[in-house]
Design an enzyme around this catalytic site. Structure first.
Site, mmCIF file in Angstrom:
data_model
loop_
_atom_site.group_PDB
_atom_site.id
_atom_site.type_symbol
_atom_site.label_atom_id
_atom_site.label_comp_id
_atom_site.label_asym_id
_atom_site.label_seq_id
_atom_site.Cartn_x
_atom_site.Cartn_y
_atom_site.Cartn_z
ATOM 1 N N CYS A 152 -5.179 1.951 5.459
ATOM 2 C CA CYS A 152 -4.852 1.420 6.776
ATOM 3 C C CYS A 152 -4.414 2.532 7.723
ATOM 4 O O CYS A 152 -3.860 3.542 7.294
ATOM 5 C CB CYS A 152 -3.720 0.401 6.677
ATOM 6 S SG CYS A 152 -4.067 -1.019 5.628
ATOM 7 N N HIS A 175 -2.379 2.480 0.069
ATOM 8 C CA HIS A 175 -1.739 2.004 1.286
ATOM 9 C C HIS A 175 -1.582 3.126 2.303
ATOM 10 O O HIS A 175 -1.296 4.275 1.952
ATOM 11 C CB HIS A 175 -0.356 1.423 0.985
ATOM 12 C CG HIS A 175 -0.391 0.045 0.413
ATOM 13 N ND1 HIS A 175 -1.093 -0.993 0.985
ATOM 14 C CD2 HIS A 175 0.219 -0.483 -0.700
ATOM 15 C CE1 HIS A 175 -0.926 -2.088 0.261
ATOM 16 N NE2 HIS A 175 -0.146 -1.809 -0.757
#
Length: 392
Positions: free
Chosen positions: A239, A179
């Protein structure tokens, strides 16, 4: 959760969206110069012998269309004189690799392909570039030994290990799959107000957003210790990773680039002063103007600090899974969960082991273009001769 199953993050909270609309963009001047290049032929100042970096084998094989055009944005706070003497690494020195894959097993933020990414990358760099098992550290959340879990402390320690005792022509490889997000900038060195981050396995055990590793932290840990002519190749399959190492040269088709914008502060300050004056409060107006001057001076000081902090004479190359305003896909390829960026990079380099930088970036985009919205970016500590061969 976004369309690919990733949570996205802002100000320490997961949210839905594609990024901060206040981020500045590539300038019209950037877009007026398609496919920029900074020649660094073998046996020249930036690419010295006796074993210089050669030209890429595919440099003339790909016809550039308008869809493939790329652009360069240079951080305006960077003093070009600070990096005038950078040198490329021929990657013939010692090799080390740090590979991090976090599936967040058993949590609400679980992913599927990150550990697979690490396994695939490890096999690939061993067979393609000669990295040895004893010179690699792998942190994944499926391991039994606590020292190999991708916690914040373990990641920080491993980053320090990766670049310790760095010398010219060494080659270090960093890969992160997990993440990524954005948090409010605490150091005030990001004028858009946000830092890019990665999420260690234990990020929720820390207060607020302090469990995340910020771009400022990673630049200090991975880039600043490197000497002239030492190579770091970094891959972020996460991301909001477009500028996660705060490198000053960014190559992209389109993109949001963090840059200092003094007049953003000035516009608000002058508006406040004008409204105060209109109410008849002349002393208040003068106070607002004085405060504006103070903010402008503080912003200039931040810019000067960033200029020194983010420059390096080392040879740092970073591929990111997507731009700062995008999310990166946790995908299925060949029937196996994987990060889309990691898959595209390995597929490209297996098909041609000696591409130029331009060919590598375009080939990765070609693979992703039909299936994913994300557009990877190439960032560097110095301007790139896009016709030189990618190596690590």
């Amino acid at each position: 959760m976004d369309q690919y199953g990733y949570p996205t993050e802002e100000n320490g909270e997961f949210y839905q969206g594609n990024g901060d609309m206040n981020d500045p963009v590539f300038t019209p001047q950037d877009y007026s110069h398609a496919n920029p290049n900074y020649p660094q032929p073998p046996n020249t100042q930036h690419n010295p012998g006796p074993d210089p970096v050669p030209y890429g084998g595919m440099a003339t094989h790909h016809k550039i269309s308008r869809q493939d055009e790329f652009y360069l944005h240079v951080d305006p706070s960077v003093d070009q004189n600070d990096i005038a003497n950078f040198e490329l690494s021929n990657c013939d020195g010692k090799k080390r690799a740090l590979l991090i894959g976090i599936n967040y097993i058993g949590t609400k933020n679980a992913l599927s392909g990150c550990i697979n990414d690490v396994q695939n990358i490890k096999k690939f760099i061993a067979s393609q570039y000669g990295f040895q098992d004893e010179d690699m550290v792998v942190l994944t959340d499926d391991q039994d030994e606590s020292r190999f879990l991708p916690t914040r402390d373990n990641i920080t320690a491993a980053m320090k290990w990766l670049v310790h005792d760095a010398q010219p022509n060494d080659s270090f490889f960093f890969h992160y799959s997990g993440h990524g997000g954005r948090v409010e900038d605490q150091e005030r060195d990001e004028d858009d107000g946000f830092d890019e981050t990665i999420y260690p396995l234990d990020f929720e055990q820390f207060e607020g957003t302090s469990g995340q590793l910020r771009d400022d932290d990673m630049h200090e840990l991975l880039v600043r210790p490197l000497p002239k002519g030492c190579r770091l190749t970094a891959i972020f399959d996460s991301c909001h990773s477009g500028t996660v190492l705060d490198l000053p040269y960014v190559y992209s088709t389109k993109g949001e680039i963090k840059q200092q914008n003094l007049f953003k502060h000035a516009g608000m300050g002058l508006l406040s002063a004008g409204m105060t004056y209109a109410r008849g409060d002349k002393e208040g107006a003068m106070s607002s103007i004085m405060e504006l001057g103070k903010k402008l001076m503080e912003s200039r000081n931040i810019e000067e600090s960033s200029r020194r902090k983010n420059t390096s004479l080392a040879d740092v190359i970073m591929f990111s899974g997507c731009k700062d305003d995008q999310t990166s896909a946790d995908a299925q390829e060949a029937g196996r969960a994987t990060g889309a960026m990691s898959y595209a990079l390995i597929k490209t380099l297996r098909e041609d082991p000696n591409p130029s930088y331009q060919e590598l970036l375009n080939s990765i985009r070609d693979i992703l273009r039909d299936k994913y919205a994300q557009r990877p970016q190439l960032s560097s500590s110095h301007p790139i001769d896009v016709n030189l061969q990618f190596q690590c």
